[in-house]
Design a protein around this motif. Structure first.
Motif, PDB file in Angstrom:
ATOM      1  N   ALA A 116       0.826  -1.254  -0.010  1.00 13.99           N
ATOM      2  CA  ALA A 116       0.104   0.067   0.114  1.00 13.99           C
ATOM      3  C   ALA A 116       0.987   1.215  -0.115  1.00 13.99           C
ATOM      4  O   ALA A 116       1.807   1.197   0.544  1.00 13.99           O
ATOM      5  N   CYS A 117       0.514   2.236  -0.757  1.00 18.81           N
ATOM      6  CA  CYS A 117       1.127   3.625  -0.832  1.00 18.81           C
ATOM      7  C   CYS A 117       2.811   3.462  -1.076  1.00 18.81           C
ATOM      8  O   CYS A 117       3.357   3.867  -0.396  1.00 18.81           O
ATOM      9  N   GLY A 145      -5.991  -5.380  -6.473  1.00 20.92           N
ATOM     10  CA  GLY A 145      -5.510  -3.901  -6.205  1.00 20.92           C
ATOM     11  C   GLY A 145      -5.646  -2.993  -7.277  1.00 20.92           C
ATOM     12  O   GLY A 145      -6.262  -3.037  -8.401  1.00 20.92           O
ATOM     13  N   ASN A 172       1.430   2.231  -6.306  1.00 24.94           N
ATOM     14  CA  ASN A 172       0.239   1.866  -5.927  1.00 24.94           C
ATOM     15  C   ASN A 172      -0.216   2.968  -4.686  1.00 24.94           C
ATOM     16  O   ASN A 172       0.355   3.192  -3.768  1.00 24.94           O
ATOM     17  N   ASP A 210      -3.263   3.044  -3.432  1.00 26.57           N
ATOM     18  CA  ASP A 210      -4.193   2.754  -2.663  1.00 26.57           C
ATOM     19  C   ASP A 210      -3.875   2.144  -1.048  1.00 26.57           C
ATOM     20  O   ASP A 210      -2.533   2.042  -0.831  1.00 26.57           O
ATOM     21  N   CYS A 211      -4.851   1.935  -0.282  1.00 30.18           N
ATOM     22  CA  CYS A 211      -4.318   1.429   1.185  1.00 30.18           C
ATOM     23  C   CYS A 211      -4.401  -0.066   1.127  1.00 30.18           C
ATOM     24  O   CYS A 211      -3.880  -0.705   2.254  1.00 30.18           O
ATOM     25  N   VAL A 212      -4.386  -0.775   0.392  1.00 26.12           N
ATOM     26  CA  VAL A 212      -4.075  -2.454   0.201  1.00 26.12           C
ATOM     27  C   VAL A 212      -2.949  -2.582  -0.746  1.00 26.12           C
ATOM     28  O   VAL A 212      -2.913  -1.893  -1.729  1.00 26.12           O
ATOM     29  N   CYS A 235      -4.169   6.984   4.232  1.00 30.90           N
ATOM     30  CA  CYS A 235      -4.405   5.455   4.706  1.00 30.90           C
ATOM     31  C   CYS A 235      -4.185   5.435   6.000  1.00 30.90           C
ATOM     32  O   CYS A 235      -4.543   4.144   6.690  1.00 30.90           O
TER      33      CYS A 235
END
Ligand SMILES: *[C@@H]1O[C@H](CO)[C@@H](O)[C@H](O)[C@H]1NC(C)=O
Ligand SMILES: *[C@@H]1O[C@H](CO)[C@@H](O)[C@H](O)[C@H]1NC(C)=O
Length: 236
Positions: A95-96, A116, A160, A162-164, A229
């Motif tokens: 994530a991130c 993702g 990436n 997103d938080c996942v 996140c």
């Protein structure tokens, strides 16, 4: 002119001296064949059929990404693929995080997302321009089930946002694809070359400042995303 006897003894001496050296290569193959790595033996096998004798177990044809120390199946970590001109990576982009700008000198990469969300940027070779005549940069936004490709030698990066984690599979068109880190390697040049490369816009201590600020890692964390996140920044 040398007397006959001197000539022949010189010849004998010459043979004596050269003999051990001549004899050595005859012993070498036996000894060194054992010392050769499995990929090296596979590369030297007389026929493709002979190669199978070097891989007698069915398990020799399995690479377990779940247990692998590094998530790359290449000629060294997965000898069975020696000679087939491919390699593979199955891993996750946390994530991130962002993979540092890099290129593969010997392979085109097919990058497929299995879960993702990833945004990729790729800079093709020189003279590939956009409608304004500027260097073209190809950006893709990928979700599960989508794929892009990075031609051999193209600079590229994956983010990436997103938080996942984002799970991916990457297939490469070489057994030994290689990786070059664009910023790291550019700033390994002498200061005057760096200064000239950047049109003298950076000089002296600034070069060292930039050099020291370049993260040595292949992955970096994206600050804004970490905040969004609520993820603690930690070493990746
Ligand atoms: C690439 O671009 C340079 C500079 O614009 C030009 O001189 C050269 O002819 C181009 N090369 C090719 C192969 O198009
Ligand atoms: C991503 O991969 C990991 C490791 O293989 C797996 O445990 C996880 O379930 C995968 N996530 C998704 C959303 O498929």
């Amino acid at each position: 002119m040398l007397p006959q006897s001197t000539l022949s003894s010189a010849l004998v001496a010459a043979i004596m001296i050269t003999l051990p050296a001549n004899a050595a290569p005859q012993l070498m193959p036996k000894r060194s064949a054992v010392e050769l790595s499995l990929p090296a033996q596979l590369r030297l096998a007389d026929t493709a059929v002979d190669r199978y004798q070097l891989l007698p177990k069915d398990e020799d044809f399995i690479f377990d990404f779940n247990k692998a120390e590094i998530p790359f199946a290449n000629r060294k970590t997965f000898p069975a693929l020696t000679g087939y001109g491919t390699s593979m990576s199955v891993s996750a982009l946390p994530a991130c995080s962002m993979s540092f700008l890099h290129l593969h000198p010997r392979a085109t990469e097919l990058f497929a997302l299995t879960s993702g969300h990833v945004v990729t940027d790729m800079v093709p070779e020189g003279n590939v321009t956009d409608s304004n005549g500027k260097q073209r940069v190809i950006t893709t936004e990928l979700y599960a089930g989508m794929m892009t490709l990075f031609p051999a030698g193209s600079f590229h990066t994956q983010v990436n946002p997103d938080c996942v984690p984002a799970n991916f599979s990457a297939a490469l068109t070489a057994e030994d694809f290689g990786i070059s880190m664009v910023a790291d390697q550019t700033f390994s040049l002498p200061d005057d070359v760096v200064a000239a490369t950047f049109g003298q816009s950076i000089a002296g201590e600034d070069i060292d400042r930039v050099r020291d600020a370049i993260p040595g890692a292949t992955l970096i964390r994206v600050e804004e995303c970490l905040k969004k996140c609520n993820i603690q920044k930690r070493q990746v």
